[in-house]
Design a protein around this motif. Structure first.
Motif, PDB file in Angstrom:
ATOM      1  N   LYS A  63      -0.824  -2.667   5.458  1.00  0.00           N
ATOM      2  CA  LYS A  63      -1.441  -3.916   5.063  1.00  0.00           C
ATOM      3  C   LYS A  63      -0.355  -4.862   4.587  1.00  0.00           C
ATOM      4  O   LYS A  63       0.331  -4.590   3.620  1.00  0.00           O
ATOM      5  CB  LYS A  63      -2.443  -3.701   3.940  1.00  0.00           C
ATOM      6  CG  LYS A  63      -3.058  -4.988   3.439  1.00  0.00           C
ATOM      7  CD  LYS A  63      -4.030  -4.715   2.337  1.00  0.00           C
ATOM      8  CE  LYS A  63      -3.354  -4.542   1.018  1.00  0.00           C
ATOM      9  NZ  LYS A  63      -2.823  -5.709   0.412  1.00  0.00           N
ATOM     10  N   MET A  71       0.840  -1.167   0.000  1.00  0.00           N
ATOM     11  CA  MET A  71       0.000   0.000   0.000  1.00  0.00           C
ATOM     12  C   MET A  71       0.879   1.221   0.000  1.00  0.00           C
ATOM     13  O   MET A  71       2.034   1.163   0.313  1.00  0.00           O
ATOM     14  CB  MET A  71      -0.868   0.011   1.264  1.00  0.00           C
ATOM     15  CG  MET A  71      -1.553  -1.301   1.521  1.00  0.00           C
ATOM     16  SD  MET A  71      -2.660  -1.790   0.230  1.00  0.00           S
ATOM     17  CE  MET A  71      -4.173  -1.319   0.929  1.00  0.00           C
ATOM     18  N   ALA A  94      -5.257  -1.525  -9.332  1.00  0.00           N
ATOM     19  CA  ALA A  94      -5.153  -1.612  -7.868  1.00  0.00           C
ATOM     20  C   ALA A  94      -4.292  -0.471  -7.331  1.00  0.00           C
ATOM     21  O   ALA A  94      -4.545   0.065  -6.251  1.00  0.00           O
ATOM     22  CB  ALA A  94      -4.566  -2.955  -7.459  1.00  0.00           C
ATOM     23  N   VAL A  97      -6.060   1.446  -4.322  1.00  0.00           N
ATOM     24  CA  VAL A  97      -5.624   1.181  -2.956  1.00  0.00           C
ATOM     25  C   VAL A  97      -5.086   2.412  -2.218  1.00  0.00           C
ATOM     26  O   VAL A  97      -5.408   2.612  -1.048  1.00  0.00           O
ATOM     27  CB  VAL A  97      -4.595   0.035  -2.962  1.00  0.00           C
ATOM     28  CG1 VAL A  97      -3.875  -0.061  -1.635  1.00  0.00           C
ATOM     29  CG2 VAL A  97      -5.290  -1.289  -3.292  1.00  0.00           C
ATOM     30  N   ALA A 114     -10.307  -2.751  -0.174  1.00  0.00           N
ATOM     31  CA  ALA A 114      -9.021  -3.195   0.359  1.00  0.00           C
ATOM     32  C   ALA A 114      -9.007  -4.710   0.545  1.00  0.00           C
ATOM     33  O   ALA A 114      -8.011  -5.387   0.253  1.00  0.00           O
ATOM     34  CB  ALA A 114      -8.733  -2.489   1.684  1.00  0.00           C
ATOM     35  N   ASP A 149      -8.643  -6.430  -2.833  1.00  0.00           N
ATOM     36  CA  ASP A 149      -7.266  -6.404  -3.309  1.00  0.00           C
ATOM     37  C   ASP A 149      -6.417  -7.454  -2.596  1.00  0.00           C
ATOM     38  O   ASP A 149      -5.676  -8.205  -3.230  1.00  0.00           O
ATOM     39  CB  ASP A 149      -6.669  -5.016  -3.092  1.00  0.00           C
ATOM     40  CG  ASP A 149      -5.153  -5.020  -3.200  1.00  0.00           C
ATOM     41  OD1 ASP A 149      -4.651  -5.304  -4.293  1.00  0.00           O
ATOM     42  OD2 ASP A 149      -4.480  -4.746  -2.187  1.00  0.00           O
ATOM     43  N   GLU A 165       1.381  -7.629   2.495  1.00  0.00           N
ATOM     44  CA  GLU A 165       1.153  -8.271   1.204  1.00  0.00           C
ATOM     45  C   GLU A 165       1.814  -9.634   1.249  1.00  0.00           C
ATOM     46  O   GLU A 165       3.001  -9.766   1.147  1.00  0.00           O
ATOM     47  CB  GLU A 165       1.774  -7.434   0.088  1.00  0.00           C
ATOM     48  CG  GLU A 165       1.233  -6.030   0.036  1.00  0.00           C
ATOM     49  CD  GLU A 165      -0.163  -5.982  -0.526  1.00  0.00           C
ATOM     50  OE1 GLU A 165      -0.639  -7.036  -0.936  1.00  0.00           O
ATOM     51  OE2 GLU A 165      -0.750  -4.911  -0.560  1.00  0.00           O
TER      52      GLU A 165
END
Length: 507
Positions: A502, A1, A125, A129, A32, A35, A504
């Protein structure tokens, strides 16, 4: 993000009685979640895509790496465009484009179309995002944001657990004979609903003094990454041609040109894509290396692990998805414990412990994979996966805040966006390196009976690389602040928004 460059956000003076902001929150949180799930849902379906579409090894890598590369290249740009043209507008464009790209992925006629659609999906995205927390900051008063960030944490945990399971179920069920395609098509109703409701309930906001968009900087970043990643991904398939080595060497020249251009850009108009002064902060410079290496680890492990379970061991997608549940649960539990109790008390040592714990989990997995061979059971993987997940949880939740703790407050947005971008770039690099550390040790002409043992051996070889990288990350963490002052949840509203925290897990 990512986040936007720190600017003076235009206050919207939200009121406690305005219910529209809670509808807006639900919409951006759903985006969110969509994604995050899309990132984790694809890996579990990779073997099915390869089997049904006849995709080559390099195409399989690009289905994941293409998304990560487009996402990384567009993160800072997406945040800046939201500041300039309006966060609601960019969010709606992003979620609409993400939905269209998901449809193109679901109806892809061949692997080439799927790769192109995934790159488009990653780019969309990157528009969608970065607006999420910007909208939260513009919509919610300061005293309510703690509750909001807590909800985001729950969304992250739910997405981490549900993504692989949902991917496994959709692939296993083979709805309407569509095989793997529902993993993308499921985004259509969610995206359409988000678009319609977003038009009605999200309030527009923008930064009145937003900086200009550095298009040259964006172009140089994309070119440099392509020159590095394309030869890595295709090199084995093309027998490592000379142009591949020249391209990878040339990427260093382009990166050097990027630094020189950004330095001139900062001196000329103060609006570079990358704030180079941040690298004068020792902990931030080390943090960039940590974040990049961690992205490489994630990129390598999750793809080779999926191939090992489904191709090497011959497991069904649902069994593979369920096998990963201990990892996801451990990540969520350790992440909450790390941020709330451990890091405030023990500081940097918690992250270093996380790196060592994760390395121990990898080595334990390596030992079990070698001991039990192709007869290994899901329950035998539970312990190493839980240990790895616990280690990752200790690192991933507080990492960005720890790295940013010595960065000047006015640069927190830019620094956070850059950190999240390099993690995605590291992820794409890790996915490219799969051709070296996994496919590179597999013979091109395997008989059916040789596939399982070859994939198992390649998985063990890749685990050695992952363990070595985690050890390097542990050492790099000595440059981080010993007792960081965590900022927890975003920059001060006077200075714009900070990156969304966030994790990933894969791309």
């Amino acid at each position: 993000m990512t986040s936007t460059e720190p600017t003076s956000s235009e206050p919207l003076k939200p009121t406690a009685g305005d219910r529209r902001r809670w509808f807006a929150l639900a919409i951006v949180m759903t985006a969110a979640f969509m994604d995050l799930v899309d990132v984790t849902i694809v890996n579990i379906a990779i073997p099915s895509i390869q089997e049904n579409e006849g995709a080559s090894d390099s195409q399989i890598q690009w289905i994941t790496a293409g998304y990560a590369l487009a996402f990384a290249a567009g993160l800072i740009t997406g945040g800046r465009l939201g500041d300039i043209h309006g966060r609601k507008r960019l969010f709606l464009i992003g979620i609409g484009g993400f939905t269209v790209a998901s449809a193109l992925c679901g109806f892809a006629a061949n692997p080439e179309m799927l790769v192109a659609s995934r790159i488009l999906q990653g780019a969309m995205a990157a528009l969608m995002v970065p607006q999420v927390l910007s909208i939260v900051h513009a919509t919610f008063p300061a005293h309510e944001r703690g509750k909001v960030f807590g909800l985001f944490g729950a969304v992250v945990g739910l997405g981490a657990v549900s993504g692989p399971l949902l991917g496994a179920l959709l692939t296993e069920w083979n709805l309407f004979g569509l095989e793997w395609r529902p993993i993308f098509l499921i985004n259509l109703p969610v995206g359409i609903a988000g678009l319609i409701l977003g038009i009605r309930f999200i309030t527009e906001s923008k930064a009145p003094k937003a900086l200009k968009l550095d298009l040259v900087g964006v172009a140089l970043v994309v070119v440099a990454l392509l020159m590095l990643l394309y030869p890595l991904t295709r090199g084995r398939e093309l027998d490592w041609p000379l142009w591949g080595y020249l391209s990878m060497a040339g990427s260093l020249v382009v990166f050097a040109a990027l630094v020189a251009y950004e330095r001139r850009k900062a001196a000329r108009d103060g609006s570079p894509l990358i704030e180079l002064s941040l690298f004068k902060v020792k902990s931030f410079a080390a943090g960039i290396a940590v974040q990049t290496a961690f992205g490489v680890v994630l990129g390598i492990f999750f793809l080779v692990w999926t191939l090992y379970l489904q191709v090497g061991l011959g497991w069904r997608p649902l069994r593979a998805g369920l096998t990963g549940v201990p990892f996801s649960i451990a990540v969520s539990l350790a992440a909450g414990l790390s941020v709330q109790q451990l890091v405030p008390r023990f500081g940097r040592k918690v992250l270093q412990a996380g790196a060592l714990v994760m390395a121990v989990g990898v080595l334990l997995y390596l030992w079990e994979a070698e001991r039990y061979g192709l007869g290994i059971a899901s329950w035998q993987m539970a312990l190493p996966l839980a240990v790895m997940g616990a280690g990752m949880g200790l690192i991933i939740a507080p990492l960005t805040d720890v790295i940013l703790s010595e960065v000047p407050r006015e640069h927190s947005g830019s620094a956070s966006g850059l950190l999240n971008t390099v993690q995605q770039m590291g992820n794409a690099l890790g996915l490219g390196l799969v051709s070296v550390v996994f496919f590179g040790v597999i013979d091109d002409n395997l008989r059916p009976t040789q596939v399982g043992p070859a994939f198992a051996d390649a998985f063990q070889y890749a685990l050695v690389w992952v363990a070595a990288l985690m050890t390097a990350i542990f050492l790099l963490m000595f440059a981080l602040p010993k007792r960081p002052a965590l900022r927890g949840g975003g920059a001060d509203p006077e200075h714009g928004t900070e990156a969304e925290k966030k994790p990933e897990f894969a791309s």
